[in-house]
Design an enzyme around this catalytic site. Structure first.
Site, PDB file in Angstrom:
ATOM      1  N   LYS A 118       0.621  -1.018   0.062  1.00 38.48           N
ATOM      2  CA  LYS A 118      -0.033   0.114   0.111  1.00 38.48           C
ATOM      3  C   LYS A 118       0.871   1.395   0.004  1.00 38.48           C
ATOM      4  O   LYS A 118       0.498   2.098  -0.631  1.00 38.48           O
ATOM      5  CB  LYS A 118      -1.141  -0.121   1.221  1.00 38.48           C
ATOM      6  CG  LYS A 118      -2.041  -1.098   1.086  1.00 38.48           C
ATOM      7  CD  LYS A 118      -2.803  -1.067   2.261  1.00 38.48           C
ATOM      8  CE  LYS A 118      -3.990  -2.089   2.003  1.00 38.48           C
ATOM      9  NZ  LYS A 118      -4.892  -2.276   3.171  1.00 38.48           N
ATOM     10  N   LYS A 201      -7.558  -9.407  -7.960  1.00 35.92           N
ATOM     11  CA  LYS A 201      -8.714  -9.371  -6.922  1.00 35.92           C
ATOM     12  C   LYS A 201      -9.548  -8.383  -7.486  1.00 35.92           C
ATOM     13  O   LYS A 201      -9.266  -7.204  -7.842  1.00 35.92           O
ATOM     14  CB  LYS A 201      -7.989  -9.252  -5.565  1.00 35.92           C
ATOM     15  CG  LYS A 201      -9.152  -9.537  -4.547  1.00 35.92           C
ATOM     16  CD  LYS A 201      -8.234  -9.181  -3.138  1.00 35.92           C
ATOM     17  CE  LYS A 201      -9.399  -9.484  -2.213  1.00 35.92           C
ATOM     18  NZ  LYS A 201      -8.885  -9.375  -0.827  1.00 35.92           N
ATOM     19  N   LYS A 204     -12.849  -2.345  -4.957  1.00 33.14           N
ATOM     20  CA  LYS A 204     -13.586  -1.255  -5.130  1.00 33.14           C
ATOM     21  C   LYS A 204     -13.047  -0.094  -5.867  1.00 33.14           C
ATOM     22  O   LYS A 204     -13.824   0.852  -6.220  1.00 33.14           O
ATOM     23  CB  LYS A 204     -13.908  -0.851  -3.743  1.00 33.14           C
ATOM     24  CG  LYS A 204     -14.246  -1.905  -2.645  1.00 33.14           C
ATOM     25  CD  LYS A 204     -14.272  -1.396  -1.207  1.00 33.14           C
ATOM     26  CE  LYS A 204     -14.424  -2.480  -0.099  1.00 33.14           C
ATOM     27  NZ  LYS A 204     -14.089  -1.869   1.023  1.00 33.14           N
TER      28      LYS A 204
END
Length: 338
Positions: A118, A201, A204
């Site tokens: 991240k 994956k 969102k």
């Protein structure tokens, strides 16, 4: 003392950063619904404090927290059987996290792959919260003496860290106070992939809305997205092994199995040799039958935010009734004078 000495208790949570997707539903919420039992304490949480490890629009964060709650309620989480709340309403989470910041080692945090993923090349500019949030995740779990933690494969490392923290705390203070929680990773569809690229994956934050199923999508959108999902030219194989090297095909079979409560082997047995012109419409119909009622109920709930807030507040009161005594005992063990 073993985990058998502790009340069986399940804890898990979802970050309210962006909308709910089919990945959240099959990978988490549906499993939580299935795990509900009068014989087990089930504690489910919108982990809004985790969400703010990266900047969130305040209005969007509140809306996202309510959407998470609406999704859980609409999917079948019973707020009478289970405890449902948002993390920031139970301040004991952050208090225990500080204790665990002092138990966990910097080297343990440096091994956390999610921070590296991240933060990327800008790790120096990442928030301290993003670096330390696995310690808060450990507090989320151990604050309730949870014995089982249903998580996706990508969160397994954090549960392992939680186990390390529990063991070190117990060893440091000569107690057998915190259980060593077990990750629960099982069932078809627990890792739902992108409908346009089966190697990624479902997210969102993906670029195209066509690559994901949003839990607020209506029946027409759900059907359209599955019918347009990327596949390959080959028909479905006769055995599961035949899906090797076919990520889009495997993803659609896994989604079907998760929605239908079938094993992937059973899906392949039913559709062996089928062309996509038969399988994708069948998957679309199945998805609409399972997901459209949830979407409709979510929208109904979100039209009454005061009712969602009331249920979250009631859940927070129940959560604190478990958490506060455990935190009090933790402070006594550590030697904090109050």
């Amino acid at each position: 003392m073993t985990n058998n000495s502790f009340t069986p208790r399940v804890f898990s949570g979802i970050k309210p950063s962006g909308g709910l997707t089919l990945g959240n539903y099959l990978g988490a919420i549906k499993r939580w619904v299935d795990m509900q039992s009068p014989d087990t304490d089930n504690i489910y949480c919108a982990v809004d404090l985790h969400a703010i490890t990266v900047w969130q629009d305040p209005k969007g964060l509140k809306a996202g927290t309510r959407e998470i709650a609406a999704g859980m309620l609409a999917s079948g989480i019973d707020p009478e059987t289970s405890i449902l709340f948002n993390q920031s309403q139970v301040p004991e989470h952050t208090e225990l996290a500080w204790i665990f910041n002092c138990v966990a080692r910097v080297g343990w945090m440096n091994r956390m792959t999610q921070f590296k993923d991240k933060a990327g090349k800008n790790a120096e500019k990442a928030s301290l919260g993003l670096y330390a949030y696995p310690s808060l995740m450990a507090a989320d779990i151990l604050l309730y003496h949870a014995t089982h933690v249903p998580v996706g494969e990508d969160q397994k490392q954090h549960v392992e860290l939680t186990r390390d923290i529990a063991n070190k705390f117990n060893n440091d203070f000569g107690v057998e106070f915190f259980p060593v929680a077990e990750p629960v990773i099982e069932g078809p569809g627990t890792r739902v992939m992108n409908l346009r690229d089966g190697t990624k994956k479902m997210s969102k934050s993906g670029e195209s809305d066509m690559e994901r199923i949003n839990m607020l999508d209506d029946a027409d959108k759900i059907a359209k997205k599955f019918k347009k999902a990327k596949t390959d030219p080959e028909p479905l194989p006769k055995t599961l092994e035949g899906l090797a090297g076919r990520p889009e095909a495997k993803n659609l079979v896994d989604i079907y199995s998760g929605l239908a409560d079938m094993t992937p082997e059973e899906v392949i047995a039913e559709y062996a040799g089928a062309q996509w012109g038969r399988f994708k419409p069948a998957l679309a119909d199945l998805a609409v039958s399972k997901l459209a009622p949830i979407s409709d109920e979510m929208k109904r709930l979100m039209d009454d935010p005061a009712e969602i807030d009331r249920k979250l507040a009631a859940g927070a009161d129940r959560a604190r009734s478990i958490a506060a005594p455990i935190l009090d005992q933790t402070y006594d063990i550590v030697g904090l004078l109050r």
